[in-house]
Design an enzyme around this catalytic site. Structure first.
Site, short mmCIF file in Angstrom:
data_model
loop_
_atom_site.label_atom_id
_atom_site.label_comp_id
_atom_site.label_asym_id
_atom_site.label_seq_id
_atom_site.Cartn_x
_atom_site.Cartn_y
_atom_site.Cartn_z
CB SER A 216 -0.95 -0.03 1.19
OG SER A 216 -0.27 -0.18 2.40
N GLY A 218 0.04 4.61 -0.19
CA GLY A 218 -0.60 5.91 0.08
C GLY A 218 -1.35 6.42 -1.14
N GLY A 221 -1.84 4.42 -4.40
CA GLY A 221 -2.65 3.22 -4.46
C GLY A 221 -1.88 1.98 -4.06
N GLY A 247 -4.60 0.95 5.60
CA GLY A 247 -4.03 -0.40 5.48
C GLY A 247 -5.01 -1.47 5.92
CG ASP A 248 -6.36 -1.56 9.88
OD1 ASP A 248 -5.35 -2.28 9.84
OD2 ASP A 248 -6.55 -0.72 10.78
#
Lengths: 306, 306
Positions: A216, A218, A221, A247-248
């Site tokens: 990931s 930021g 994408g 992130g979750d």
């Protein structure tokens, strides 16, 4: 319906104090107090539940704070299979005013060797009923650094695919169990592999044991380096907000795609959309489902060459 | 041995976060977390217990925070007769570094009419076994403003003398029950009576119902306006520290003197010494017993003319 088990070894009670303003070095009256069960695995479970998935939460919880976080899970309607420990679970405190936020993170409990063994036994029982396992977040003191390798191997032996989202030694050691998906962010990727270039780093993680890596990045994408190919998924626009939740959201969508056995491009679109929908919600583990549905139609996906 | 009952209607869990420094508007790791049962009546009980007195603590406690504060009382070996409520007890948070402290006070729970009536019934049972009663601190929302009058009258009827330490309406209404001792500080005295001059103010409180008034005047020690005479008690030197605890030290010594029926001058020397010994301890409801013993020999007592 399939059951997804998420593990949070360092579960927390996330407390938010809202005030109009704070006079530092003085006495302040808190306007409202909000409590919420927290820790990465628990946030992933809450997102999955919001998407209509069956989830089960495990990990460790102890003391009055452990009891309070279990009560919050119960309010959220999430099945709690947390294992009790003698130590006091940690609390994270966010002191929030209209224009600033200060975070104070309590130290976590120290886990005994006996408690870790007890958790391991409990985990193997839970995995028997799980269709996939998410191992997410940091390890509290006392839990061995190869805990995610040990849990990952047990899950693999029992037929449950593992998504791993952690950092540092917990990540590098965890690769030994060949997790099906590993989800580092940019910083975790660089720190685990030493490579600044993302594709070089994902390749290194795959050589060390990860079957598939979704990084990931930021605003930029996701970059997925998988057994089926390599893709970049980019959201239609930048959203500002709760970066911790991003992130979750990715992990929740990826594990859902894993149990559905949906094609990788579909998983990445879902993950980008759910991540964006999580960023704009201030509460960790919550998503704006309208944004989620809208973004699913607008994510740009492109193949990349290794 | 005689039993002193202290009442804390707005009991709290006092939490202290210790850090080397705090980056406001950023993320911080707390070094240590300390919990302690708090609220003025509980602090008074802890001081009395340190002096070897038998104490019982009542008041209201609810939720996970209520459970945590009861656990702390139990660790301190203090008999807990707190009455459960549905609301969540408040927490006070002190964020302490080497050179500064920020306090954040959570709002207290709201108490239902039924819970208040239940407390009243419980209180009357407890008073039957008590030799004196301390009513200390603020009233949470939902408890009637004349609560200390209602409790004070019940105690008087059952033969237990009352020491009252509160402020605002809770104080002025509480005088109706003719408490044996009222202990305001300078600010509470002025605000309750409108008189800036201390002796004019203590006389006004006595006209309104207080049998004896002991005003705590910070550096200037105590001024006692009693049925037996009027005295000033001044500590041998100024101590810097935890000013909040100073008043609780005075109340603890005064109620001990009340059950012992010791002469007023003796009570005032004890109260001045215990107050000083509480000021230099950072933890509320704790006293440096060496300072206490030393100050008892060195307090200056003088009669004053009304």
């Amino acid at each position: 319906m399939q059951v997804i088990l998420t593990v949070t070894m360092n579960a927390a009670l996330d407390v938010t104090y809202e005030l109009d303003s704070v006079n530092w070095k003085s006495v302040n009256r808190v306007r409202t107090v909000r409590n919420c069960a927290g820790g990465k695995g628990i946030n992933v479970a809450r997102l999955l539940k919001a998407l209509g998935r069956r989830v089960m939460v495990s990990g460790l919880a102890g003391g009055a704070t452990g009891a309070a976080l279990r009560a919050e899970l119960s309010k959220d309607g999430i099945a709690d299979a947390l294992v009790p420990i003698a130590g006091e679970s940690r609390r994270t405190l966010a002191i929030v005013t209209t224009d600033e936020a200060t975070l104070l993170n309590e130290p976590g409990p120290t886990v005994s060797a006996r408690e870790w063994r007890h958790f391991y036994d409990h985990f193997t029982t839970l995995v028997e009923d799980a269709d996939a396992v998410v191992l997410s977040g940091s390890l509290p003191p006392g839990v061995p650094l190869d805990a995610y390798a040990v849990l990952g191997k047990a899950a693999r032996r029992l037929g449950a695919p593992v998504v791993l989202d952690t950092s540092g030694r917990a990540l590098t050691e965890g690769l030994i169990a060949h997790p099906v998906v590993v989800k580092p962010n940019k910083e975790e990727l660089v720190s685990a592999t030493g490579f600044e270039e993302t594709l070089a780093a994902t390749a290194a993680l795959r050589r060390s044991g990860a079957e598939n890596v979704v990084a990931s990045l930021g605003d930029q994408g996701l970059l997925a380096d998988t057994t089926e190919g390599c893709w970049r998924a980019v959201p239609p626009r930048r959203l500002v907000g709760n970066a911790t939740g991003a992130g979750d959201g990715v992990v929740a969508a990826l594990v859902a795609g894993l149990v559905d056995e949906s094609p990788w491009p579909r998983r990445l679109v879902e993950a980008t959309a759910l991540s964006a929908a999580s960023v704009i919600e201030p509460k960790a583990g919550s998503a704006d489902l309208d944004v989620y549905r809208q973004f699913r139609e607008e994510v740009t996906l492109e193949s990349c060459s290794r």
